[in-house]
Motif scaffolding. Structure first.
Motif, PDB file in Angstrom:
ATOM      1  N   VAL A  89       0.831  -1.200   0.000  1.00  0.00           N
ATOM      2  CA  VAL A  89       0.000   0.000   0.000  1.00  0.00           C
ATOM      3  C   VAL A  89       0.868   1.254   0.000  1.00  0.00           C
ATOM      4  N   LEU A  90       1.877   1.263   0.856  1.00  0.00           N
ATOM      5  CA  LEU A  90       2.695   2.463   1.038  1.00  0.00           C
ATOM      6  C   LEU A  90       3.493   2.833  -0.207  1.00  0.00           C
ATOM      7  N   ASP A  91       3.754   1.859  -1.069  1.00  0.00           N
ATOM      8  CA  ASP A  91       4.487   2.123  -2.311  1.00  0.00           C
ATOM      9  C   ASP A  91       3.569   2.260  -3.523  1.00  0.00           C
ATOM     10  N   ALA A  92       2.264   2.191  -3.307  1.00  0.00           N
ATOM     11  CA  ALA A  92       1.316   2.237  -4.427  1.00  0.00           C
ATOM     12  C   ALA A  92       1.191   3.658  -4.970  1.00  0.00           C
ATOM     13  N   PRO A  93       1.019   3.802  -6.279  1.00  0.00           N
ATOM     14  CA  PRO A  93       0.873   5.144  -6.848  1.00  0.00           C
ATOM     15  C   PRO A  93      -0.376   5.871  -6.370  1.00  0.00           C
ATOM     16  N   ASP A  94      -1.394   5.121  -5.961  1.00  0.00           N
ATOM     17  CA  ASP A  94      -2.631   5.723  -5.459  1.00  0.00           C
ATOM     18  C   ASP A  94      -2.708   5.697  -3.936  1.00  0.00           C
ATOM     19  N   LYS A  95      -1.545   5.633  -3.290  1.00  0.00           N
ATOM     20  CA  LYS A  95      -1.475   5.538  -1.832  1.00  0.00           C
ATOM     21  C   LYS A  95      -2.280   6.635  -1.142  1.00  0.00           C
ATOM     22  N   ASP A  96      -2.109   7.869  -1.569  1.00  0.00           N
ATOM     23  CA  ASP A  96      -2.751   8.982  -0.871  1.00  0.00           C
ATOM     24  C   ASP A  96      -4.267   8.856  -0.889  1.00  0.00           C
ATOM     25  N   GLY A  97      -4.814   8.466  -2.024  1.00  0.00           N
ATOM     26  CA  GLY A  97      -6.257   8.292  -2.122  1.00  0.00           C
ATOM     27  C   GLY A  97      -6.761   7.151  -1.258  1.00  0.00           C
ATOM     28  N   LEU A  98      -6.023   6.056  -1.228  1.00  0.00           N
ATOM     29  CA  LEU A  98      -6.418   4.911  -0.407  1.00  0.00           C
ATOM     30  C   LEU A  98      -6.396   5.254   1.079  1.00  0.00           C
ATOM     31  N   LEU A  99      -5.342   5.939   1.503  1.00  0.00           N
ATOM     32  CA  LEU A  99      -5.220   6.284   2.921  1.00  0.00           C
ATOM     33  C   LEU A  99      -6.250   7.327   3.344  1.00  0.00           C
ATOM     34  N   ASP A 100      -6.529   8.266   2.458  1.00  0.00           N
ATOM     35  CA  ASP A 100      -7.541   9.266   2.783  1.00  0.00           C
ATOM     36  C   ASP A 100      -8.913   8.629   2.914  1.00  0.00           C
ATOM     37  N   TRP A 101      -9.205   7.680   2.049  1.00  0.00           N
ATOM     38  CA  TRP A 101     -10.475   6.956   2.160  1.00  0.00           C
ATOM     39  C   TRP A 101     -10.521   6.159   3.454  1.00  0.00           C
ATOM     40  N   LEU A 102      -9.414   5.517   3.808  1.00  0.00           N
ATOM     41  CA  LEU A 102      -9.393   4.674   4.997  1.00  0.00           C
ATOM     42  C   LEU A 102      -9.641   5.481   6.262  1.00  0.00           C
ATOM     43  N   ARG A 103      -9.076   6.677   6.343  1.00  0.00           N
ATOM     44  CA  ARG A 103      -9.209   7.481   7.561  1.00  0.00           C
ATOM     45  C   ARG A 103     -10.629   8.013   7.763  1.00  0.00           C
TER      46      ARG A 103
END
Length: 284
Positions: A89-103
């Motif tokens: 996840v941390l190296d994924a190009p869409d990391k920021d979007g995934l983490l923002d959704w998760l929070r």
């Protein structure tokens, strides 16, 4: 329209996809509640997050301890252990979007059946003093912090075992930590609600003076149907007011889903067997 609950996926995307195919899940028709620990230990955490995020309101997620661990690791606040597989996840190009959704996700969710029965869903457990409304309100307290500007400060102070007993007068980081630990880490506690974080054994091997949180006499949510995951050594439990759904997918067990009927007592268990991604141990 079908309503489902699913236990800990922990990055086991292939099993997750197989289970959705088995029940012919349709995002336009069905609703799936995911009981936390979407990520970590399994090989495809990013794919699990993407699938849940893309499904919108048809997949309703709540947070587990591994999901919070991912957020902390993303902020540089927690080192990964040898068993962690969060780099996917941390190296994924869409990391920021995934983490923002998760929070944006809560620690507890409520479903009301077609017959008006409440189903309270958490990742690990609730403390014996908490009512249904308490649980939802306390989840909302933490969710507001997760969504706010103080996220990094909260994640920095999140780890720790104290306070290990609920007091409604708790404030600040102590209050938030106690709430998070109950919702995402709880297995055993005392009859007064003092939490234990050392044992992950099955319910039959409770440490002296402790019991599974759902066996505490007089628990305020005893007559509320609850569904939870987190406790893989517990296995699947189906009682009139209780469903345990972590069946050790990542350890080579099963990924388990329950289809709910119009009444919460109407349940169908659907499982797929999973290849072992991790060897069981104390830190699992």
């Amino acid at each position: 329209m079908a309503i489902y609950c699913i236990g800990d996926i922990q990055g086991c995307y292939d099993a997750f996809e197989q289970l959705l195919h088995t029940v012919d899940f349709s995002a336009s028709r069905d609703t799936l509640y995911v009981l936390g620990d979407l990520v970590n230990r399994g090989p495809k955490s990013a794919q699990v997050l993407r699938a849940c995020m893309a499904a919108g309101d048809s997949m309703r997620v709540l947070l587990g301890n591994h999901d919070l661990h991912l957020l902390a690791a993303a902020h540089g606040l927690r080192r990964q252990s040898k068993r962690d597989t969060l780099s996917q996840v941390l190296d994924a190009p869409d990391k920021d979007g995934l983490l923002d959704w998760l929070r944006q996700q809560p620690l507890a969710r409520l479903h009301v059946s077609a017959r008006g029965e409440p189903l309270l869903m958490v990742h690990a457990g609730v403390l014996p003093q908490w009512t249904l409304q308490d649980s939802l309100d306390l989840s909302a307290e933490v969710q507001a912090v997760l969504q706010g500007s103080e996220l990094a400060a909260f994640l920095h102070s999140m780890y720790g075992n104290q306070p290990d007993r609920w007091d409604p007068a708790l404030t600040g980081n102590d209050r938030l930590r106690c709430i998070v630990n109950a919702f995402t880490r709880l297995r055993f506690c005392s009859s007064e609600g003092t939490m234990d974080f050392d044992s992950a054994e099955s319910a039959e091997h409770a440490p002296e003076g402790l019991m599974p949180w759902f066996e505490v006499p007089g628990r305020a949510t005893a007559q509320v149907t609850m569904a939870f995951g987190h406790w893989s050594t517990l296995g699947h439990i189906s009682r009139p007011h209780l469903m345990a759904l972590d069946t050790g997918c990542v350890w080579g067990g099963c990924l388990s889903m329950v289809r709910l009927g119009d009444a919460l007592a109407e349940r169908e268990l659907i499982q797929v067997h999973c290849p072992q991604a991790q060897a069981p141990g104390k830190s699992g």
